[in-house]
Motif scaffolding. Structure first.
Motif, mmCIF file in Angstrom:
data_model
loop_
_atom_site.group_PDB
_atom_site.id
_atom_site.type_symbol
_atom_site.label_atom_id
_atom_site.label_comp_id
_atom_site.label_asym_id
_atom_site.label_seq_id
_atom_site.Cartn_x
_atom_site.Cartn_y
_atom_site.Cartn_z
ATOM 1 N N GLU A 103 -5.701 -29.701 12.757
ATOM 2 C CA GLU A 103 -6.758 -28.839 13.264
ATOM 3 C C GLU A 103 -6.138 -27.805 14.181
ATOM 4 O O GLU A 103 -5.207 -28.079 14.927
ATOM 5 C CB GLU A 103 -7.795 -29.655 14.041
ATOM 6 N N GLY A 104 -6.652 -26.576 14.123
ATOM 7 C CA GLY A 104 -6.146 -25.525 14.986
ATOM 8 C C GLY A 104 -4.954 -24.806 14.394
ATOM 9 O O GLY A 104 -4.640 -24.930 13.215
ATOM 10 N N ALA A 110 -0.842 -21.579 19.691
ATOM 11 C CA ALA A 110 -2.173 -21.920 20.170
ATOM 12 C C ALA A 110 -2.295 -21.615 21.654
ATOM 13 O O ALA A 110 -1.425 -21.964 22.446
ATOM 14 C CB ALA A 110 -2.462 -23.401 19.913
ATOM 15 N N GLY A 112 -4.644 -22.928 23.406
ATOM 16 C CA GLY A 112 -4.860 -24.278 23.924
ATOM 17 C C GLY A 112 -5.958 -24.394 24.948
ATOM 18 O O GLY A 112 -5.787 -25.071 25.959
ATOM 19 N N ALA A 113 -7.094 -23.743 24.734
ATOM 20 C CA ALA A 113 -8.222 -23.902 25.654
ATOM 21 C C ALA A 113 -8.691 -25.353 25.638
ATOM 22 O O ALA A 113 -8.928 -25.939 24.586
ATOM 23 C CB ALA A 113 -9.362 -22.965 25.246
ATOM 24 N N ARG A 115 -10.751 -28.733 25.744
ATOM 25 C CA ARG A 115 -12.087 -29.150 25.340
ATOM 26 C C ARG A 115 -12.766 -29.848 26.513
ATOM 27 O O ARG A 115 -12.148 -30.576 27.271
ATOM 28 C CB ARG A 115 -12.023 -30.118 24.156
ATOM 29 N N ASP A 119 -18.210 -28.528 25.263
ATOM 30 C CA ASP A 119 -17.756 -28.124 23.929
ATOM 31 C C ASP A 119 -18.144 -29.147 22.879
ATOM 32 O O ASP A 119 -18.685 -28.817 21.824
ATOM 33 C CB ASP A 119 -16.232 -27.948 23.922
ATOM 34 N N ASP A 142 -8.617 -20.865 19.155
ATOM 35 C CA ASP A 142 -9.518 -21.353 20.199
ATOM 36 C C ASP A 142 -10.556 -20.321 20.589
ATOM 37 O O ASP A 142 -11.679 -20.663 20.971
ATOM 38 C CB ASP A 142 -8.721 -21.790 21.423
ATOM 39 N N ARG A 145 -13.308 -20.650 18.097
ATOM 40 C CA ARG A 145 -14.125 -21.839 18.367
ATOM 41 C C ARG A 145 -15.096 -21.587 19.511
ATOM 42 O O ARG A 145 -16.279 -21.932 19.428
ATOM 43 C CB ARG A 145 -13.197 -23.014 18.680
ATOM 44 N N ARG A 146 -14.601 -20.952 20.579
ATOM 45 C CA ARG A 146 -15.454 -20.683 21.738
ATOM 46 C C ARG A 146 -16.549 -19.663 21.397
ATOM 47 O O ARG A 146 -17.700 -19.805 21.806
ATOM 48 C CB ARG A 146 -14.595 -20.178 22.898
ATOM 49 N N HIS A 156 -14.861 -25.645 13.100
ATOM 50 C CA HIS A 156 -13.620 -26.411 12.981
ATOM 51 C C HIS A 156 -12.594 -25.512 12.298
ATOM 52 O O HIS A 156 -12.830 -24.996 11.207
ATOM 53 C CB HIS A 156 -13.846 -27.687 12.179
#
Length: 690
Positions: A103-104, A110, A112-113, A115, A119, A142, A145-146, A156
């Motif tokens: 994932e990611g 990344a 890397g925020a 979670r 979230d 990320d 995603r945000r 995802h």
């Protein structure tokens, strides 16, 4: 990080505390009260904290960060999954296992925020996407995603490189994003063999998109190339081989390529960056003519890389100041643009109808007092002065009508006065202005607007969350928001309204079919049918008076109507036998299959043409899916359509079967096969013998 799968999970203190709680075996959901007590601060801001904690635990289970197995059982389960691949390269087996759970983005790209409970507990529609590209798009993971979570989407993300085509076949996904292709570097070169460099880029893009289209039927969204902010030869860059012009021509060619491939769409990166200010978004003014990265990346590099410049480098403060102190401005901006594109192609939150106030919104002041919508003449001003704000708004709404969004009107007013006064002199730009005929329905009266909006929703048969209401009056806006929270409400900023209407992804379609463009006409005709039905007490007499005509045909893979059939399968929920959503590429493949047929149904009556309202797919003597648009329900056309299908395939097989897969909304279709002579051989499976 998961020891076996290498699943990475950046997490904050809340998630860390929750994981620490599971250092000892716990019972779920019985121990949820104790888990909730771990977060006294969150309980003050989250009224549904227990529900959030439950969703978080389930998400951690899905990612295998938490497990309901002992260590021995977990190892045995992994071994059982890998065992069927015995005899192959062990390293390859383990790598494939890790790719399946990945994932990611790549770890070194990344952001890397971390979670948090917020979230994981956000919920919303789950959407899986794959990013194919280098750092330009992988660093967005990320941010995507945000941004998706902000819009109520549980996104995802998994990522790989453009040459890793097989990754797409291994991963669950609803869409594929392709970043700026490495072949962009060729665009700036004069190749030795004389090949146009823009043609070289398009050849590479064609190969990649064709391979992806063979691998997946999901929408593919490919970034075009940013326009350079600097040129090697400056003003001397003339003609079609000028540096900036090469990239512009490449983007035109990419748009043409995408239009020729089903389900492929271009994300206009060049326009998005230009709107925000390309100098702040592109590094071609710092490091190279074709890298097209973010200037902010220089603020993110590790100190160890300064060894390449003897540890000596200019002060980064001026660069940081130019970027407003945010090294990730590019990533956030592009994530916003990519989620916009995803919302459009997936139809998430799509609006079907815009309901407009009149006085103070479509024209200045109160019509009954001013006596006319506008007092403009060419002697007063040009058409792009103060009057241009209103002309521009009308023009935007007419564009929405052409997209297939219907317009309705709710106004506290005297209807007779409005109809009498809503006129324009001959010198007005009629092609840019709304008239009463552009609205499918009216509620011009002194009743409460909330009740009028409900009435329109019932008349049109649309869900409340498919409406956008625009009103300049803050009291009316607040009342609708409070009593109809599903309805989107705008009107605070009339200066930003035109741009918002034209750019909001929920007011866009990925492809505008003939039926979509004619939707206002179709809806008006449907309202006339409803009025006739209300006046006719006998159902049989009503249907006879409609003079219904049906036309059925089998479509080929080259039919331009495949887009409309795709739209039917994607959007029809009531009269849909299986709920399966076929893409245009899947439909084309089935239409070419020797043992398959793709049927289309057109319906018309004395009020007009309904358009293509039905479709069915038959393969190997099974009806894989049958849909009828809700606007054609109640006319009996579904039985005519099914009987035509049976007559057509009668010589192909002795038995044909169809499935009814129950969904929350497809109650109207559940007796279709029973009512047409099929017998149920198993739960949900119906057969008809010839």
């Amino acid at each position: 990080m998961h020891a076996i799968s290498h699943m990475r999970l950046p997490a904050d203190n809340e998630i860390a505390a929750l994981l620490d709680y599971f250092a000892e075996p716990r019972r779920f959901p019985e121990d949820c009260e104790a888990m909730t007590a771990l977060f006294p601060e969150a309980s003050r801001t989250l009224t549904n904290l227990r529900e959030v904690v439950e969703r978080t635990v389930l998400d951690l289970l899905a990612r295998q960060i938490l497990t309901d197995k002992t260590p021995e059982e977990e190892l045995a389960a992994v071994g059982a999954e890998l065992a069927p691949k015995h005899g192959r390269d062990p390293a390859e087996i383990l790598e494939r296992y890790r790719r399946d759970l990945k994932e990611g983005a790549a770890s070194y790209w990344a952001v890397g925020a971390a979670r948090s409970l917020t979230d994981f507990g956000a919920g919303g529609k789950r959407v899986d996407v794959i990013l194919l590209g280098d750092c330009d798009i992988q660093m967005e993971a990320d941010f995507l995603r945000r941004e998706a979570a902000r819009r109520g989407i549980d996104l995802h993300v998994s990522a790989s490189f453009p040459d890793d085509i097989r990754f797409v076949g291994e991963r669950r996904h609803d869409a594929v994003f392709v970043g700026a292709l490495r072949a962009r570097h060729l665009v700036a070169e004069d190749l030795a063999d004389g090949l146009n460099p823009h043609a070289a880029f398009i050849a590479f893009a064609t190969q990649l998109l064709t391979q992806l289209r063979e691998m997946t039927s999901a929408p593919i969204l490919i970034d075009n190339l940013p326009e350079p902010t600097v040129q090697p030869m400056g003003l001397a860059e003339r003609g079609i081989k000028g540096h900036r012009t090469r990239f512009r021509l490449t983007n035109v060619a990419l748009a043409e390529l995408a239009s020729a491939l089903p389900g492929v769409y271009v994300v206009d990166v060049a326009a998005a960056l230009a709107v925000l200010g390309s100098e702040r978004m592109l590094d071609d003014g710092q490091v190279g003519f074709t890298h097209f990265g973010s200037p902010g990346w220089l603020l993110q590099r590790p100190e160890s890389e300064k060894a390449a410049v003897h540890g000596i480098f200019p002060d980064l403060a001026p660069l940081a100041q130019m970027l407003g102190g945010d090294p990730y401005g590019r990533e956030a901006a592009m994530a916003d643009k990519h989620i916009d594109a995803l919302v459009t192609v997936a139809g998430i939150g799509r609006k079907k109808c815009v309901i407009l106030d009149l006085d103070g919104t479509l024209w200045p002041g109160v019509l009954a007092e001013t006596g006319s919508p506008f007092a403009w003449t060419p002697e007063i001003s040009g058409a792009f002065s103060y009057i241009g704000l209103y002309f521009g708004l009308h023009e935007a709404l007419l564009s929405l009508k052409k997209r297939g969004i219907v317009l309705a009107c709710v106004s506290k007013n005297d209807e007779a006065s409005v109809r009498e006064l809503w006129k324009y002199p001959d010198h007005y730009p009629a092609q840019r202005l709304l008239t009463p005929d552009d609205f499918v329905t009216w509620r011009v009266n002194w009743d409460d607007k909330v009740g009028n909006i409900r009435s329109i929703a019932e008349q049109l048969g649309f869900a409340l969350d498919s409406f956008l209401f625009i009103d300049d009056n803050p009291v009316e806006r607040d009342r609708v928001r409070a009593r109809l929270p599903e309805v989107e409400v705008w009107g605070e900023d009339l200066f930003g309204l035109r741009r918002r209407l034209l750019n909001d992804p929920r007011l866009q379609l990925p492809v505008i079919t003939a039926e979509a463009a004619a939707r206002s006409t179709l809806v008006k005709a449907q309202i006339e049918r409803q009025q006739l039905r209300a006046e006719t007490t006998d159902e049989a007499r009503y249907l006879e008076s409609l003079q219904i005509q049906c036309r059925m045909e089998c479509l080929t893979a080259a039919s331009p109507r495949l887009q409309r059939v795709e739209e039917l399968f994607q959007r029809t929920t009531q009269f849909n036998t299986t709920g399966r959503k076929f893409s245009a590429s899947e439909l084309a493949a089935l239409a070419e299959h020797p043992h398959a047929r793709l049927f289309a149904l057109d319906v018309s009556d004395r009020f007009g043409h309904h358009g293509l309202v039905g479709a069915a797919i038959i393969a190997d003597a099974e009806i894989l899916g049958l849909v009828i648009s809700c606007r054609a329900l109640g006319m009996g056309v579904e039985h005519t359509f099914l009987r035509h299908i049976l007559d057509t395939v009668r010589g192909d097989a002795v038995t044909i079967c169809g499935r009814i897969m129950a969904t929350p909304r497809n109650i109207p279709v559940r007796n279709l096969y029973r009512d047409n002579g099929f017998s149920e051989s198993a739960a949900g499976l119906w057969q008809c013998r010839f």
